[in-house]
Design a protein around this motif. Structure first.
Motif, PDB file in Angstrom:
ATOM      1  N   LEU A  78       1.556   5.442  -3.970  1.00 16.23           N
ATOM      2  CA  LEU A  78       1.968   4.846  -2.710  1.00 16.23           C
ATOM      3  C   LEU A  78       1.928   5.912  -1.618  1.00 16.23           C
ATOM      4  N   MET A  79       1.131   5.663  -0.607  1.00 19.37           N
ATOM      5  CA  MET A  79       0.939   6.633   0.464  1.00 19.37           C
ATOM      6  C   MET A  79       1.794   6.323   1.692  1.00 19.37           C
ATOM      7  N   ASP A  80       1.905   5.046   2.038  1.00 17.16           N
ATOM      8  CA  ASP A  80       2.678   4.652   3.218  1.00 17.16           C
ATOM      9  C   ASP A  80       2.983   3.166   3.118  1.00 17.16           C
ATOM     10  N   VAL A  81       4.010   2.719   3.833  1.00 17.67           N
ATOM     11  CA  VAL A  81       4.350   1.304   3.863  1.00 17.67           C
ATOM     12  C   VAL A  81       4.303   0.801   5.299  1.00 17.67           C
ATOM     13  N   LEU A  82       4.024  -0.490   5.436  1.00 11.97           N
ATOM     14  CA  LEU A  82       4.035  -1.136   6.738  1.00 11.97           C
ATOM     15  C   LEU A  82       5.261  -2.037   6.799  1.00 11.97           C
ATOM     16  N   THR A  83       6.067  -1.836   7.809  1.00 15.30           N
ATOM     17  CA  THR A  83       7.297  -2.603   7.939  1.00 15.30           C
ATOM     18  C   THR A  83       7.306  -3.387   9.245  1.00 15.30           C
ATOM     19  N   LYS A  90      17.010  -4.816  13.877  1.00 16.31           N
ATOM     20  CA  LYS A  90      15.990  -3.771  13.941  1.00 16.31           C
ATOM     21  C   LYS A  90      16.084  -2.792  12.771  1.00 16.31           C
ATOM     22  N   GLY A  91      17.282  -2.670  12.193  1.00  8.79           N
ATOM     23  CA  GLY A  91      17.435  -1.707  11.115  1.00  8.79           C
ATOM     24  C   GLY A  91      16.907  -2.209   9.783  1.00  8.79           C
ATOM     25  N   ASP A  92      16.553  -3.482   9.727  1.00  6.86           N
ATOM     26  CA  ASP A  92      16.077  -4.082   8.479  1.00  6.86           C
ATOM     27  C   ASP A  92      14.552  -4.009   8.434  1.00  6.86           C
ATOM     28  N   LYS A  93      14.024  -3.062   7.702  1.00  9.39           N
ATOM     29  CA  LYS A  93      12.575  -2.845   7.633  1.00  9.39           C
ATOM     30  C   LYS A  93      11.972  -3.760   6.573  1.00  9.39           C
ATOM     31  N   PHE A  94      11.339  -4.814   7.014  1.00  8.98           N
ATOM     32  CA  PHE A  94      10.762  -5.834   6.160  1.00  8.98           C
ATOM     33  C   PHE A  94       9.359  -5.385   5.750  1.00  8.98           C
ATOM     34  N   ILE A  95       9.155  -5.008   4.485  1.00 12.81           N
ATOM     35  CA  ILE A  95       7.862  -4.487   4.035  1.00 12.81           C
ATOM     36  C   ILE A  95       6.859  -5.633   3.900  1.00 12.81           C
ATOM     37  N   PHE A  96       5.734  -5.519   4.602  1.00 18.83           N
ATOM     38  CA  PHE A  96       4.703  -6.559   4.499  1.00 18.83           C
ATOM     39  C   PHE A  96       3.355  -6.002   4.054  1.00 18.83           C
ATOM     40  N   GLY A  97       3.251  -4.700   3.919  1.00 15.30           N
ATOM     41  CA  GLY A  97       1.994  -4.106   3.491  1.00 15.30           C
ATOM     42  C   GLY A  97       2.186  -2.651   3.091  1.00 15.30           C
ATOM     43  N   ALA A  98       1.132  -2.064   2.556  1.00 17.04           N
ATOM     44  CA  ALA A  98       1.212  -0.671   2.130  1.00 17.04           C
ATOM     45  C   ALA A  98      -0.183  -0.086   1.987  1.00 17.04           C
ATOM     46  N   ILE A  99      -0.245   1.248   2.020  1.00 19.80           N
ATOM     47  CA  ILE A  99      -1.488   1.973   1.753  1.00 19.80           C
ATOM     48  C   ILE A  99      -1.328   2.705   0.432  1.00 19.80           C
ATOM     49  N   VAL A 120      -5.622  -0.776   1.357  1.00 16.59           N
ATOM     50  CA  VAL A 120      -4.614  -1.268   2.292  1.00 16.59           C
ATOM     51  C   VAL A 120      -4.340  -2.719   1.903  1.00 16.59           C
ATOM     52  N   ALA A 121      -3.120  -2.980   1.447  1.00 14.52           N
ATOM     53  CA  ALA A 121      -2.792  -4.300   0.899  1.00 14.52           C
ATOM     54  C   ALA A 121      -1.684  -4.965   1.706  1.00 14.52           C
ATOM     55  N   PHE A 122      -1.805  -6.287   1.850  1.00 16.23           N
ATOM     56  CA  PHE A 122      -0.829  -7.072   2.593  1.00 16.23           C
ATOM     57  C   PHE A 122      -0.341  -8.220   1.721  1.00 16.23           C
ATOM     58  N   ARG A 123       0.960  -8.365   1.624  1.00 16.96           N
ATOM     59  CA  ARG A 123       1.517  -9.475   0.854  1.00 16.96           C
ATOM     60  C   ARG A 123       1.559 -10.731   1.715  1.00 16.96           C
ATOM     61  N   GLY A 124       1.808 -11.865   1.042  1.00 19.59           N
ATOM     62  CA  GLY A 124       1.887 -13.133   1.742  1.00 19.59           C
ATOM     63  C   GLY A 124       3.322 -13.599   1.929  1.00 19.59           C
ATOM     64  N   THR A 125       3.493 -14.883   2.133  1.00 20.41           N
ATOM     65  CA  THR A 125       4.805 -15.471   2.388  1.00 20.41           C
ATOM     66  C   THR A 125       5.676 -15.434   1.133  1.00 20.41           C
ATOM     67  N   SER A 153       0.304  -7.869  13.015  1.00 16.61           N
ATOM     68  CA  SER A 153      -1.127  -7.655  13.217  1.00 16.61           C
ATOM     69  C   SER A 153      -1.380  -6.345  13.950  1.00 16.61           C
ATOM     70  N   GLN A 154      -0.601  -6.087  14.967  1.00 20.12           N
ATOM     71  CA  GLN A 154      -0.765  -4.843  15.720  1.00 20.12           C
ATOM     72  C   GLN A 154      -0.492  -3.629  14.843  1.00 20.12           C
ATOM     73  N   ARG A 155       0.552  -3.721  14.004  1.00 19.84           N
ATOM     74  CA  ARG A 155       0.872  -2.621  13.090  1.00 19.84           C
ATOM     75  C   ARG A 155      -0.259  -2.406  12.095  1.00 19.84           C
ATOM     76  N   ALA A 156      -0.794  -3.500  11.565  1.00 18.17           N
ATOM     77  CA  ALA A 156      -1.865  -3.396  10.576  1.00 18.17           C
ATOM     78  C   ALA A 156      -3.107  -2.760  11.187  1.00 18.17           C
ATOM     79  N   HIS A 157      -3.485  -3.207  12.377  1.00 22.23           N
ATOM     80  CA  HIS A 157      -4.654  -2.646  13.049  1.00 22.23           C
ATOM     81  C   HIS A 157      -4.458  -1.160  13.332  1.00 22.23           C
ATOM     82  N   ALA A 158      -3.289  -0.802  13.840  1.00 27.63           N
ATOM     83  CA  ALA A 158      -3.027   0.597  14.192  1.00 27.63           C
ATOM     84  C   ALA A 158      -3.078   1.491  12.959  1.00 27.63           C
TER      85      ALA A 158
END
Length: 336
Positions: A78-83, A90-99, A120-125, A153-158
């Protein structure tokens, strides 16, 4: 895939049995030349991204964490997570993807050319998640073709742009995969399309049950005969081609977009009776039939959608994400 129960979250119980170690060996049997094995690896890593969020929610840490087995079994780390912290708390980091980065064990041969360096993987609902409303809200954005402007989407693109820029600076020779399921497949599709369109990079992309929002689902609910269905699509596509002649600037822009996207062929894994993704089956089947029946109109009609043309008329150009010039489509029958 979105379940958070221990049974389905455990790799040793729910992982790909045909790749599990046998004969006393502890190593997974991975044939990177095999399309099926590559699909399984991508699916497992996406599953691991689901379980990563389940671990966080259920406070499963260190030895109790179930997620790492889903990627470490294939020699990834696991290299990084996308929240997503765009909602109220704001303090609740909802993980929706990872590298994930490929990390071959000591003494192992170099990475196989068909194996990715990064995934780079993204989970669903996650409907059973206590805050499933955050995913459902984005499902609504997919239906309205507004996912691209969302925070996720913006986080994923960035993140993907940063990863690709880092690789370019280091002059690495490596492969980056995109993978996602359901809502996550829409994110991966969006990122892959944009990367191909803007950078000319066709990243290998694995889309599991990607949502397809169009009139197809409504038509299928009516259960028309195959002949009536084909005729309906033929008339509709002729109308699109005619409207394309009137809306020439929009048609030309879409044809140029298709030309830029054509070298990229994402892999779509869909179920034939799944209401959410079955539109992709009809989209590609009807395109083949249209090319046989109305070759002159096919090129124009299949790049257009009524919704896109409406947005063009009101001055807000958009492209339907399911409009793909090429793809590898794998259709499975639902088991009863």
């Amino acid at each position: 895939m979105a379940s958070s129960t221990d049974h389905t979250d455990r790799f040793d119980e729910s992982g790909p049995t045909h790749m599990m170690p046998t004969g006393g060996s502890s190593a997974m049997k991975i044939d990177w030349e095999s399309e099926e094995h590559r699909r399984c690896v991508a699916a497992c890593i996406v599953k691991g991204t689901y379980v990563l969020e389940s671990d966080r929610t259920m406070c499963r840490v260190q030895a109790k964490a179930l997620a790492p087995a889903w990627w470490e079994s294939f020699h990834f780390r696991l290299m990084d997570v996308l929240t997503d912290d765009s909602f109220k708390h704001k303090g609740d980091k909802f993980i929706f993807g990872a590298i994930y980065e490929y990390a071959a064990p000591a003494g192992a041969p170099p990475r196989h050319p068909s194996a990715p360096q990064y995934v780079v993987a993204f989970r669903g609902t996650m409907m059973r998640h206590p805050k499933a409303i955050q995913d459902v809200f984005l499902d609504g954005k997919i239906a309205l073709n507004c996912l691209k402007g969302s925070h996720r989407s913006q986080r994923a693109h960035a993140l993907v742009d940063t990863l690709l820029a880092t690789i370019a600076k280091q002059k690495e020779s490596c492969v980056v995969w995109l993978a996602g399921h359901s809502l996550g497949a829409s994110l991966a599709l969006d990122v892959g399309r944009t990367t191909m369109e803007e950078q000319g990079l066709g990243l290998p992309t694995f889309l599991f049950n990607p949502p397809h929002v169009a009139s197809t689902q409504a038509i299928n609910l009516l259960q028309p005969s195959e002949v009536a269905k084909n005729d309906l699509y033929a008339v509709s596509n002729l109308l699109k081609a005619g409207l394309g002649l009137v809306l020439s600037p929009h048609r030309k822009r879409m044809e140029k977009l298709f030309q830029r996207l054509s070298p990229w062929a994402p892999k779509l894994y869909v179920h034939e009776k799944d209401f959410i993704c079955q539109g992709f089956i009809d989209y590609f089947q009807q395109r083949e039939r249209l090319e046989e029946r109305l070759r002159g109109a096919a090129k124009s009609a299949m790049t257009l959608s009524y919704r896109d043309m409406f947005h063009h008329l009101v001055g807000h150009d958009k492209e339907r994400p399911h409009l793909l010039p090429s793809a590898t489509l794998a259709v499975e029958e639902l088991q009863h």
